[in-house]
Design a protein around this motif. Sequence first.
Motif, short mmCIF file in Angstrom:
data_model
loop_
_atom_site.label_atom_id
_atom_site.label_comp_id
_atom_site.label_asym_id
_atom_site.label_seq_id
_atom_site.Cartn_x
_atom_site.Cartn_y
_atom_site.Cartn_z
N ALA A 52 0.83 -1.21 0.00
CA ALA A 52 0.00 0.00 0.00
C ALA A 52 0.86 1.25 0.00
O ALA A 52 0.56 2.24 -0.71
N ILE A 53 1.95 1.25 0.77
CA ILE A 53 2.85 2.40 0.82
C ILE A 53 3.50 2.64 -0.55
O ILE A 53 3.59 3.78 -1.03
N THR A 56 0.73 3.75 -3.27
CA THR A 56 0.28 5.14 -3.13
C THR A 56 1.39 6.13 -3.48
O THR A 56 1.12 7.26 -3.90
N ARG A 68 -2.80 11.36 1.07
CA ARG A 68 -2.19 10.03 1.02
C ARG A 68 -2.12 9.40 2.41
O ARG A 68 -2.38 8.22 2.58
N ASN A 69 -1.76 10.19 3.42
CA ASN A 69 -1.67 9.66 4.79
C ASN A 69 -3.01 9.09 5.25
O ASN A 69 -3.06 8.03 5.88
N LEU A 72 -3.76 5.82 3.51
CA LEU A 72 -3.00 4.72 4.11
C LEU A 72 -3.65 4.24 5.41
O LEU A 72 -3.64 3.04 5.71
N PHE A 133 -1.56 5.70 10.39
CA PHE A 133 -1.14 4.44 9.77
C PHE A 133 0.16 3.93 10.36
O PHE A 133 0.49 2.74 10.22
N ALA A 238 7.13 8.03 2.61
CA ALA A 238 6.14 7.90 3.67
C ALA A 238 6.63 8.58 4.94
O ALA A 238 5.86 9.15 5.70
#
Length: 289
Positions: A52-53, A56, A68-69, A72, A133, A238
């Motif tokens: 997922a990280i 994205t 985005r955060n 997640l 997340f 991230a």
Amino acid sequence: MADQHELTRRERVLDDLANRHLARIPAGLREFLVFGIKQAWACLFGALMLLAIIATAWWYPDDASLARNDLLVILAVLIQALMLIFRLETGRELWVIVLFHIVGTGMEIFKTSVGSWNYAEGGVLHIGAVPLFTGFMYAAVGSYIVRVYRLFDLRFSHYPPRWITAVIAAAIYINFFTHHFMVDVRLVLVLAVAVVFLRCSMHFHVHRLTLRMPVLLAFVLVAFFIWIAENIGTVTGAWLYPSQVDDWELVPVTKLVAWFLLMMISVVLVTFVYPPKPPDEVTSPDNLS
């Protein structure tokens, strides 16, 4: 074959398939394949989080209305929910994962406040500078350990008294905070872990063979793979360490010490849900069919 009582329904199906279809494969290759399959299955939560990280970072637009955060966080909750709905994790494991989440988030809030690392801005699902997340990344470590415990029917010889391991784990966690203001004693704590676990071995059942590994070596190996995952997380943006803000570089190898110590905390948390068991009679390679 693992203890059927400890496996989830899906894992029992996989175990039956392994027994049925791998029987004719040469013993050494069979054990190698089953070991890889079990490790991949144990890493499921962490692998999906890492995917997922990465996804994205590559494909999610920077100007999207949902940060985005926050995406997640939603994906992390969805992954956890699906693993429970499809019974890929047990309720017993969920308590461990929640505890990892709380312990990890608490440390993240402090570490970001003192500038140890930083997360990308944006979103509303956060506490201070910490997107929610992040707690799931620590939960991924907890998920891996409890799943490995079940899948490989882990047993331990010469396991130290749990109260001693708990004291050292508490000291490690406290030092993660206090070393910013006081003397950093992490090397002393590494020595303490080494002394306490020096004689301890982990016995893990693969398919028909039970193997043994020093627990300290297991700590180092898992810490190394977490370090690799951490590099992937930082290269996707991230989160970043101060030295990576202007130009990305590898996470310092010295971080392996921190992850080694985190393994101590992780194992202690899990052993209070799955108390360490002594090994049964170890299967000899000569007994393999």
